[in-house]
Design a protein around this motif. Structure first.
Motif, short mmCIF file in Angstrom:
data_model
loop_
_atom_site.label_atom_id
_atom_site.label_comp_id
_atom_site.label_asym_id
_atom_site.label_seq_id
_atom_site.Cartn_x
_atom_site.Cartn_y
_atom_site.Cartn_z
N THR B 86 59.99 49.92 41.90
CA THR B 86 60.22 51.20 41.22
C THR B 86 59.01 52.11 41.35
OG1 THR B 86 61.36 49.85 39.60
CG2 THR B 86 61.16 52.19 39.12
N SER B 87 57.81 51.53 41.22
CA SER B 87 56.64 52.41 41.30
C SER B 87 56.43 52.90 42.72
CB SER B 87 55.41 51.68 40.79
OG SER B 87 55.13 50.58 41.62
N LYS B 88 56.79 52.05 43.71
CA LYS B 88 56.61 52.51 45.08
C LYS B 88 57.66 53.52 45.49
CE LYS B 88 55.57 49.63 48.53
NZ LYS B 88 55.49 48.40 49.31
N SER B 89 58.80 53.49 44.80
CA SER B 89 59.88 54.37 45.24
C SER B 89 59.54 55.83 45.03
CB SER B 89 61.16 54.04 44.50
OG SER B 89 61.10 54.51 43.18
N LYS B 90 58.54 56.08 44.18
CA LYS B 90 58.18 57.48 43.97
C LYS B 90 57.29 58.02 45.07
CE LYS B 90 58.39 56.98 38.94
NZ LYS B 90 58.72 55.56 38.88
N GLU B 91 56.87 57.15 45.97
CA GLU B 91 55.88 57.59 46.95
C GLU B 91 56.50 58.36 48.09
OE1 GLU B 91 53.74 54.30 48.37
OE2 GLU B 91 53.09 53.64 46.40
N SER B 92 57.58 57.83 48.63
CA SER B 92 58.16 58.52 49.78
C SER B 92 59.65 58.34 49.77
CB SER B 92 57.58 57.96 51.08
OG SER B 92 58.14 56.69 51.31
N PHE B 93 60.33 59.08 50.61
CA PHE B 93 61.79 59.02 50.65
C PHE B 93 62.25 57.66 51.15
CE2 PHE B 93 65.82 60.72 50.30
CZ PHE B 93 66.57 60.43 51.42
N TRP B 94 61.53 57.12 52.12
CA TRP B 94 61.92 55.82 52.68
C TRP B 94 61.84 54.73 51.62
CZ3 TRP B 94 64.77 53.27 55.53
CH2 TRP B 94 64.46 51.99 55.96
N GLU B 95 60.79 54.82 50.77
CA GLU B 95 60.67 53.83 49.70
C GLU B 95 61.81 53.98 48.70
OE1 GLU B 95 58.55 51.43 49.44
OE2 GLU B 95 57.48 51.95 51.27
N LEU B 96 62.25 55.22 48.51
CA LEU B 96 63.38 55.44 47.59
C LEU B 96 64.64 54.78 48.14
CD1 LEU B 96 64.31 56.91 45.02
CD2 LEU B 96 64.94 58.83 46.45
N ILE B 97 64.83 54.94 49.44
CA ILE B 97 66.00 54.30 50.07
C ILE B 97 65.91 52.79 49.92
CG2 ILE B 97 67.17 53.91 52.26
CD1 ILE B 97 67.67 56.62 51.41
N LYS B 98 64.69 52.27 50.12
CA LYS B 98 64.53 50.83 50.00
C LYS B 98 64.83 50.34 48.59
CE LYS B 98 60.96 48.62 51.96
NZ LYS B 98 59.69 48.39 52.65
N SER B 99 64.44 51.15 47.60
CA SER B 99 64.72 50.71 46.23
C SER B 99 66.21 50.76 45.94
CB SER B 99 63.94 51.57 45.23
OG SER B 99 64.60 52.79 45.01
N LEU B 100 66.90 51.75 46.52
CA LEU B 100 68.35 51.79 46.33
C LEU B 100 69.03 50.59 47.00
CD1 LEU B 100 69.27 55.54 46.81
CD2 LEU B 100 69.43 54.19 44.74
N LEU B 101 68.55 50.28 48.22
CA LEU B 101 69.11 49.12 48.90
C LEU B 101 68.87 47.85 48.11
CD1 LEU B 101 68.24 49.76 52.64
CD2 LEU B 101 70.46 49.78 51.58
N ASP B 102 67.71 47.76 47.49
CA ASP B 102 67.42 46.58 46.69
C ASP B 102 68.37 46.48 45.51
OD1 ASP B 102 65.62 45.62 44.10
OD2 ASP B 102 65.39 44.41 45.90
N ALA B 103 68.67 47.64 44.90
CA ALA B 103 69.58 47.59 43.76
C ALA B 103 70.98 47.21 44.18
CB ALA B 103 69.58 48.96 43.07
N TRP B 104 71.36 47.64 45.38
CA TRP B 104 72.72 47.36 45.83
C TRP B 104 72.88 46.01 46.51
CZ3 TRP B 104 77.48 49.66 45.58
CH2 TRP B 104 77.51 50.82 44.81
N SER B 105 71.78 45.33 46.74
CA SER B 105 71.89 44.07 47.48
C SER B 105 72.73 43.07 46.72
CB SER B 105 70.51 43.49 47.75
OG SER B 105 69.85 43.24 46.54
N GLY B 106 72.72 43.15 45.38
CA GLY B 106 73.53 42.22 44.60
C GLY B 106 75.00 42.38 44.90
N TRP B 107 75.46 43.63 44.98
CA TRP B 107 76.87 43.87 45.25
C TRP B 107 77.25 43.46 46.66
CZ3 TRP B 107 79.98 44.90 41.34
CH2 TRP B 107 79.40 45.37 40.17
N VAL B 108 76.33 43.67 47.61
CA VAL B 108 76.61 43.25 48.98
C VAL B 108 76.79 41.74 49.05
CG1 VAL B 108 75.64 43.12 51.29
CG2 VAL B 108 75.40 45.20 49.98
N VAL B 109 75.94 41.02 48.32
CA VAL B 109 76.05 39.56 48.31
C VAL B 109 77.39 39.14 47.73
CG1 VAL B 109 75.11 37.46 47.32
CG2 VAL B 109 73.60 39.15 48.24
N MET B 110 77.82 39.79 46.65
CA MET B 110 79.11 39.45 46.05
C MET B 110 80.25 39.69 47.01
SD MET B 110 78.52 38.34 43.17
CE MET B 110 76.87 38.05 42.68
#
Lengths: 187, 796
Positions: B86-110
């Motif tokens: 979360t703290s890194k996601s504020k740094e750049s757009f790419w980090e924001l995308i990565k944080s979103l992917l991390d949040a969605w990884s649970g649903w992808v696994v399901m």
């Protein structure tokens, strides 16, 4: 990353294969009407390859055994059901299952019968004579020791496959000891 | 298990939160000097193609086989990881995308778990369908069709023989050309037994050679794993493959077992497989168990075609910690799995399970009496089965019987096949038997069970046939069913627990369905012949449809299943999702409640808890109540005559001393105190972390020798310059171990262990360390209090 890619490719291949063989066969749909015994006529089953909208007594029951006013009474007792199946899926699944089972059986025969014979003949000529009857190391860090002291000679693919296979066989041996011999788990 | 956000509410407690903040547990980052072959922060670790062949480097913070995880540590690691992202996601757009992917990884696994479980369940169903029929004959036009599929397009089927067609021939007909006669019967019999023996021999050989963990049901071990135990390889890829393949063989061989329990194991293996794709789940054992809970729900969902029932089963029976987030994700996984199975369409009519029934005839209040009687039967049978099966499994574990697993499987299969062939109700597969028993008899059925004497002038629509007297076929069927009942009751005791994948749901439902149908037919005939008795007069008029024996079969099945597994809500939901009739909830509940009460009167544990006890797994059941008045001092170690507690000091132990301590003892961790005189507690260090740290330090750091001092403080101790370089190990020290005082009642201690998932707890008095209580000590103490054998607890 690579494993995700491999998995995706595998899924896609399976899907494409399934789609190709599961094209709608006209023989794969049917309407089945079961009519119980009526007066002197015995019970009968009628089947036709019609679609859902034509799946009723009047379209499917041919030749109609009764005439005129009795047709309605006869048809009231009949029950018509629309059924669909996918013969391509069944064929692909069964053949795939049999091939996997066949491969496993061949590998099992190789592991249990052929490999000891081959090993005895090649004794001393290769490096992969590990003592398969090693007592499972009870030290907490047997594998760490191996990993940290592993020599990095010949890191080519064949060596890696051999090492991986040896490791897998040691694991299975441990599992077999726990389950079958000592009855520690899964009793 | 815990539905409530118990974890959240407990951990929101201020005191505990401050403890966690103080916990400067740096185990996420690797030790200095350790090669960074295992990236901990990347989401999809990029490695060489052949990296999966390499042995995984044992990390600090991983666990040993057959040990319990530290739930609090896993949770704090996950919180750290999330905070970092979360703290890194504020740094750049790419980090924001990565944080979103991390949040969605649970649903992808399901999603992936649902897809793969559904596919595997479809494959298993189709293969079982085909191989079961292979014992009796083969389809000549296309060998991959089962009996029903072979005759699908044929016009030779008659009303009386729904499955007759020239393309499918029995073995005797194929080999000798004769279809009827004594010779053909004997040849068919012989080949049936031969095929059954072949299938079970293949199954047990494959299990033995490739994946010994694939035997049994799997649910007791998965319950233990979800409560925090580690069994390496139990959810591995080879176990998945072998379990799927041998499950088909085991079910097709005609043995009295089902495939629901093994399907839960298969689904959990799929869950474990997909966890390894994302480091968020592969490196955190606590998060991994959330995924496994959802995978278990998907497994039951495809087994019964009951997504809601699957989620409730996972909640009630299998899971240990079940936060609300997992509830929603489990539902998603179960739905995806059910949808995938439906699209594969194994049964040709868009139904998920073979015995889906659809009638809606009402039931009457007076029928509650036979339903409750069926509940009592279910409870009694459950008790009998559990006691007999555990006794047999204990005998297999301790005597010579356990040395011949392959012979045992072959013998049981032989006996089952030989006794099952003559009776038409046991010759066919158990699922088909249950389907026939659940079915209502309309005018369109031609089976022996529906051989009622019909009024030839009757012209009612098919659903409302009034009660009729039973014909000779029904009486024939009744005594055959009674024999089948006795056979099934006896043979299932010896089948469950053998070294092949074996489930318990279908045999229990079969026993209950047979008993229920017999009772239903008896009540129906009594209502017909004695319709002037008082009980029947109010409710059952002649010429009306009063009693539905199929409903009695359903209620009996629910009662027996409840008596064995002690499921409550999940059982009722599964049964009504199976039948599609909400109007039958009250009879099902009545039977389930009665059977649970009756069975609980004889013993508190269901079959899965009993097997956990038999194996000695360290499972702390949330249902057990501890009501004794012992204190922490009574349970802690060291006891009065034991050697003193093995501790490390904060800055006076040498590397040599530590290694000697590790070699001489086998404790899993050591407390660290200020000094041996003051004995004030600093923290706790795990044995595994200590071993790895010292080994690495010896190899990578200069100047570390046997007489180097090990220190756990922030600054190095003041030593003369001639001493070798000291070794700082503060990074592996847990600075916030759980402590209780010596006068804490054991009730509270057990509660803490259960609710926080602790492995060990230190006992102090006025700040001084007195002793340690481990989970094994707690379990042994509870066993002792309940007059069971405390030495049966084997694992830590």
């Amino acid at each position: 990353m690579k494993s995700v890619f491999l998995l995706e490719a595998l899924f896609l291949a399976c899907f494409v294969l399934l789609n190709q063989v599961t094209a709608k066969n006209s023989e794969d749909i049917r309407c089945k009407c079961i009519c119980p015994p009526y007066r002197e006529f015995p019970g009968q089953i009628y089947k036709q390859n019609v679609s859902l909208k034509d799946c009723n007594c009047l379209h499917v029951v041919e030749p109609m055994p009764v005439e005129g006013k009795d047709v309605e009474a006869y048809c009231l007792r009949c029950e018509c059901k629309y059924e669909e199946r996918s013969s391509g899926t069944i064929k692909v699944t069964i053949i795939m299952y049999l091939s996997i089972l066949g491969l496993l059986l061949l590998y099992m025969v190789y592991l249990t019968l052929l490999e000891p014979i081959l090993k005895r003949r090649l004794f001393g000529h290769s490096q992969l004579i590990q003592n398969d009857d090693d007592v499972g190391d009870q030290q907490p860090f047997a594998n760490a020791h191996n990993v940290l002291s592993r020599s990095h000679s010949r890191p080519n693919m064949l060596n890696k496959v051999e090492h991986a296979q040896q490791r897998w066989r040691r694991q299975v041996q441990e599992q077999r000891k726990s389950v079958f011999d000592r009855h520690v788990v899964l009793s | 298990s815990f539905v409530l956000n118990y974890q959240n509410s407990f951990l929101n407690n201020h005191a505990l939160q401050s403890l966690l903040v103080l916990n400067s547990l740096p185990v996420c980052s690797p030790l200095p000097g350790v090669s960074s072959a295992t990236p901990t922060e990347e989401m999809n670790g990029a490695g060489n193609l052949m990296d999966f062949l390499d042995e995984p480097f044992p990390d600090v913070g991983t666990y040993e086989d057959f040990h319990t995880i530290d739930w609090l540590r896993e949770k704090s690691r996950d919180t750290d990881r999330h905070r970092k992202i979360t703290s890194k996601s504020k740094e750049s757009f790419w980090e924001l995308i990565k944080s979103l992917l991390d949040a969605w990884s649970g649903w992808v696994v399901m999603l992936l778990i649902g897809l793969l479980s559904g596919t595997l369940a479809g494959v298993i169903d189709l293969a079982v369908d085909w191989m079961t029929d292979l014992k009796e004959g083969v389809c000549l036009s296309a060998f991959w069709y089962s009996h029903e599929q072979c005759c699908w397009t044929s016009n030779e089927t008659t009303f009386d023989d729904r499955d007759k067609c020239p393309q499918w021939q029995k073995w005797a007909e194929l080999m000798t050309g004769h279809a009827e006669g004594a010779g053909a019967y004997v040849l068919n019999y012989f080949l049936y037994v031969l095929w059954a023996l072949l299938f079970s021999f293949l199954a047990v050989s494959l299990v033995r050679v490739f994946a010994p963990y694939a035997c049994g049901s799997g649910i007791p071990e998965i319950k233990t794993i979800l409560s925090g135990f580690i069994i390496r390889g139990y959810l591995g890829k080879w176990t998945l493959l072998i379990k799927t393949v041998t499950l088909v063989l085991a079910v097709s061989s005609g043995l009295s077992l089902g495939k629901e329990g093994p399907l839960v194991h298969v689904a959990c293996c799929c869950g474990n497989l997909f966890c390894s794709l994302f480091s968020k789940y592969s490196k955190n054992e606590g998060k991994r168990r959330e995924v496994l809970s959802a995978a278990a729900a998907a497994g039951v969902s495809v087994a019964f075609g009951a997504p809601i029932g699957g989620v409730l089963f996972s909640l009630e029976e299998v899971s240990y910690y079940f936060p609300l987030k997992t509830l929603w994700r489990s539902f998603f996984a179960a739905l995806v799995a059910a949808f995938t199975l439906r699209s594969i369409n194994p049964f040709g009519n868009s139904r998920l399970v073979l015995f889906y029934v659809e009638y809606h005839t009402p039931w009457y209040m007076a029928e509650l009496v036979p339903f409750i009687l069926l509940g009592v039967f279910g409870g009694l049978w459950g008790t009998l089965f559990i006691r007999a099966n555990i006794a047999w499994c204990r005998r297999r574990k301790t005597t010579q019987l356990g040395k011949y697993p392959v012979l045992e499987v072959i013998a049981v299969t032989g006996i089952t096949a030989v006794l099952a062939f003559p009776n038409p109700y046991t010759r066919r597969s158990t699922s088909e038997l249950i389907s026939e028993l659940f079915n209502d008899c309309g005018a369109l059925e031609s089976s022996q069970l529906c051989d009622y004497i019909n009024n030839p002038n009757m012209s009612r629509p098919v659903d409302d046939i009034p009660d009729r007297p039973a014909g000779p076929g029904v009486y024939n069927a009744l005594w055959q069913l009674a024999l089948a009942l006795v056979f099934k009751i006896v043979i299932t005791i010896f089948t469950f627990g053998m070294k092949i994948p074996s489930g318990l749901f279908i045999p229990s439902m079969a026993v209950g369905a047979i008993a229920g149908r017999i009772v239903g037919i008896a009540v129906e005939q009594m209502a017909y012949h004695h319709h002037d008795w008082i009980i029947f007069k109010n409710w059952c008029r002649p010429g009306a449809d009063c009693v539905t024996p199929g409903l009695y079969a359903m209620v009996g099945a629910a009662a027996c299943l409840g008596g064995v597994t002690r499921m409550t809500v999940s059982l009722v939901v599964i049964m009504f999702e199976l039948t599609g009739g909400l109007e039958y909830i009250v009879p099902l509940m009545a039977a389930a409640v009665t059977s649970k009460w009756v069975a609980d009167a004889f013993g508190k544990e269901g079959i899965y808890e009993s097997h956990i006890q038999l194996n000695g797994y360290p499972y702390l059941d949330v249902r057990d109540e501890f009501t004794h008045r012992t204190l922490a001092t009574d349970v802690m170690r060291p006891r009065r005559n034991d050697p003193p507690l093995a501790v490390l000091t904060q800055d006076t132990t040498t590397v040599e001393d530590v290694e000697a301590l590790i070699k001489d003892t086998d404790y899993n961790g050591f407390p660290v105190v200020v000094s041996r005189e003051s004995e004030r507690l600093i923290g706790f260090v795990q044995r595994r972390d200590l071993t790895l740290a010292i080994k690495t330090a010896r190899q990578k750091q200069d100047g570390v020798v046997s007489s180097s001092v090990v220190y756990f403080t922030e600054d190095a101790p003041q030593l003369p310059a001639s001493n070798p370089q000291p070794l700082k190990l503060r990074r592996i020290l847990n600075l916030s171990p759980f402590t209780v005082t010596d006068h804490t009642p054991m009730e509270t201690v057990v509660d803490i262990f259960r609710k926080l998932g602790l492995r060990q707890c230190l006992v102090t008095r006025s700040g001084r360390l007195l002793g340690i209580i481990t989970k094994k000590d707690v379990l042994r103490h509870m066993a002792q209090m309940m007059n069971q054998d405390p030495e049966s607890i084997m694992f830590n």
